[in-house]
Design a protein around this motif. Structure first.
Motif, PDB file in Angstrom:
ATOM      1  N   LYS A   1       0.831  -1.207   0.000  1.00 44.87           N
ATOM      2  CA  LYS A   1       0.000   0.000   0.000  1.00 44.87           C
ATOM      3  C   LYS A   1       0.868   1.260   0.000  1.00 44.87           C
ATOM      4  CE  LYS A   1      -3.121   0.033   3.135  1.00 44.87           C
ATOM      5  NZ  LYS A   1      -3.963   0.296   4.301  1.00 44.87           N
ATOM      6  N   GLY A   2       1.963   1.226   0.743  1.00 48.07           N
ATOM      7  CA  GLY A   2       2.880   2.366   0.775  1.00 48.07           C
ATOM      8  C   GLY A   2       3.502   2.634  -0.590  1.00 48.07           C
ATOM      9  N   ARG A   3       3.883   1.565  -1.287  1.00 47.45           N
ATOM     10  CA  ARG A   3       4.451   1.738  -2.636  1.00 47.45           C
ATOM     11  C   ARG A   3       3.401   2.297  -3.590  1.00 47.45           C
ATOM     12  NH1 ARG A   3       7.004  -3.282  -1.448  1.00 47.45           N
ATOM     13  NH2 ARG A   3       5.618  -4.423  -2.829  1.00 47.45           N
ATOM     14  N   ALA A   4       2.176   1.798  -3.472  1.00 50.74           N
ATOM     15  CA  ALA A   4       1.091   2.291  -4.330  1.00 50.74           C
ATOM     16  C   ALA A   4       0.834   3.770  -4.064  1.00 50.74           C
ATOM     17  CB  ALA A   4      -0.172   1.475  -4.098  1.00 50.74           C
ATOM     18  N   LEU A   5       0.797   4.162  -2.800  1.00 50.46           N
ATOM     19  CA  LEU A   5       0.581   5.571  -2.456  1.00 50.46           C
ATOM     20  C   LEU A   5       1.712   6.450  -2.971  1.00 50.46           C
ATOM     21  CD1 LEU A   5      -0.905   5.315   1.127  1.00 50.46           C
ATOM     22  CD2 LEU A   5      -2.025   6.246  -0.906  1.00 50.46           C
TER      23      LEU A   5
ATOM     24  N   VAL B   1      -1.434  -7.513  -3.421  1.00 54.33           N
ATOM     25  CA  VAL B   1      -1.554  -6.353  -4.318  1.00 54.33           C
ATOM     26  C   VAL B   1      -3.029  -6.023  -4.516  1.00 54.33           C
ATOM     27  CG1 VAL B   1      -1.177  -5.521  -6.673  1.00 54.33           C
ATOM     28  CG2 VAL B   1       0.646  -6.769  -5.485  1.00 54.33           C
ATOM     29  N   LYS B   2      -3.839  -7.033  -4.790  1.00 52.15           N
ATOM     30  CA  LYS B   2      -5.271  -6.825  -5.013  1.00 52.15           C
ATOM     31  C   LYS B   2      -5.927  -6.230  -3.774  1.00 52.15           C
ATOM     32  CE  LYS B   2      -9.557  -9.247  -6.280  1.00 52.15           C
ATOM     33  NZ  LYS B   2     -10.344  -8.279  -5.589  1.00 52.15           N
TER      34      LYS B   2
ATOM     35  N   ASP C   1      -7.691  -2.636  -3.635  1.00 50.28           N
ATOM     36  CA  ASP C   1      -9.116  -2.565  -3.270  1.00 50.28           C
ATOM     37  C   ASP C   1      -9.317  -1.542  -2.147  1.00 50.28           C
ATOM     38  OD1 ASP C   1      -9.830  -4.458  -5.147  1.00 50.28           O
ATOM     39  OD2 ASP C   1      -9.957  -6.122  -3.709  1.00 50.28           O
ATOM     40  N   GLU C   2      -8.432  -1.573  -1.166  1.00 50.33           N
ATOM     41  CA  GLU C   2      -8.539  -0.651  -0.037  1.00 50.33           C
ATOM     42  C   GLU C   2      -8.312   0.798  -0.487  1.00 50.33           C
ATOM     43  OE1 GLU C   2      -6.246   0.005   4.163  1.00 50.33           O
ATOM     44  OE2 GLU C   2      -6.550  -2.069   3.479  1.00 50.33           O
TER      45      GLU C   2
ATOM     46  N   PHE D   1      -8.433   6.893  -3.130  1.00 51.16           N
ATOM     47  CA  PHE D   1      -7.095   7.231  -3.604  1.00 51.16           C
ATOM     48  C   PHE D   1      -6.883   6.797  -5.051  1.00 51.16           C
ATOM     49  CE2 PHE D   1      -6.241   6.989   1.011  1.00 51.16           C
ATOM     50  CZ  PHE D   1      -5.729   8.264   1.187  1.00 51.16           C
ATOM     51  N   LEU D   2      -7.620   5.788  -5.452  1.00 50.58           N
ATOM     52  CA  LEU D   2      -7.490   5.218  -6.790  1.00 50.58           C
ATOM     53  C   LEU D   2      -8.821   5.446  -7.504  1.00 50.58           C
ATOM     54  CD1 LEU D   2      -5.623   3.522  -8.597  1.00 50.58           C
ATOM     55  CD2 LEU D   2      -6.546   1.493  -7.522  1.00 50.58           C
ATOM     56  N   ASP D   3      -8.806   6.273  -8.552  1.00 51.89           N
ATOM     57  CA  ASP D   3     -10.052   6.646  -9.231  1.00 51.89           C
ATOM     58  C   ASP D   3      -9.806   6.731 -10.733  1.00 51.89           C
ATOM     59  OD1 ASP D   3     -12.406   7.738 -10.165  1.00 51.89           O
ATOM     60  OD2 ASP D   3     -12.408   9.422  -8.778  1.00 51.89           O
TER      61      ASP D   3
END
Length: 149
Positions: A9-13, A40-41, A45-46, A52-54
């Protein structure tokens, strides 16, 4: 903390902080470092549930950044490459079609500023606009319309 030591999640952010990413882009980038696709999924999803993901923000960002420099064809291709669903791509393309000629005219004016004097220049200008993703019809209209209109 280094990028490799962050949670999924930190890498994604961290990636989302730099620019908007589609879910498919993030899945691809995170899968390279994370062996567990379920983790990852779950992280994506979170992030999506929290806003944050749109996907619509991704579409809006690309249209806003690119519409002044490239045509509908190029924008469509970029959205599809990012895994945006076909319905959102169609809506974005439809909204850009109305201004396609004016945008192509402005791109042409910045690059060339004058009607082609011979067939060689005409071909060069047409190739330039086509490479930017403008349709053949729009390219013809730009090159056949005097600049004073």
């Amino acid at each position: 903390m280094a990028f490799g030591q962050l949670s999924v999640k930190g890498r994604a952010l961290k990636l989302l902080a730099a620019r908007e990413h589609s879910r498919q882009e993030l899945e691809r980038k995170l899968a390279a470092k994370e062996p567990d696709p379920a983790e990852v999924k779950q992280a994506l999803d979170e992030l999506q549930a929290r806003g944050f993901l749109d996907e619509q923000r991704v579409v809006d960002s690309i249209v806003h950044r690119r519409a002044g420099r490239v045509g509908v064809g190029r924008i469509r291709q970029e959205l599809q490459a990012k895994g945006i669903d076909a319905e959102r791509v169609a809506i974005a393309v439809a909204s850009l079609n109305a201004s396609e000629f004016e945008r192509a005219r402005e791109v042409w004016r910045k690059k060339f500023g004058a009607q082609p004097e011979d067939a060689s220049q005409r071909a060069k200008q047409a190739r330039f606009l086509a490479a930017r993703g403008f349709s053949g019809e729009v390219v013809r209209r730009v090159l056949n319309t005097p600049d004073d209109e």
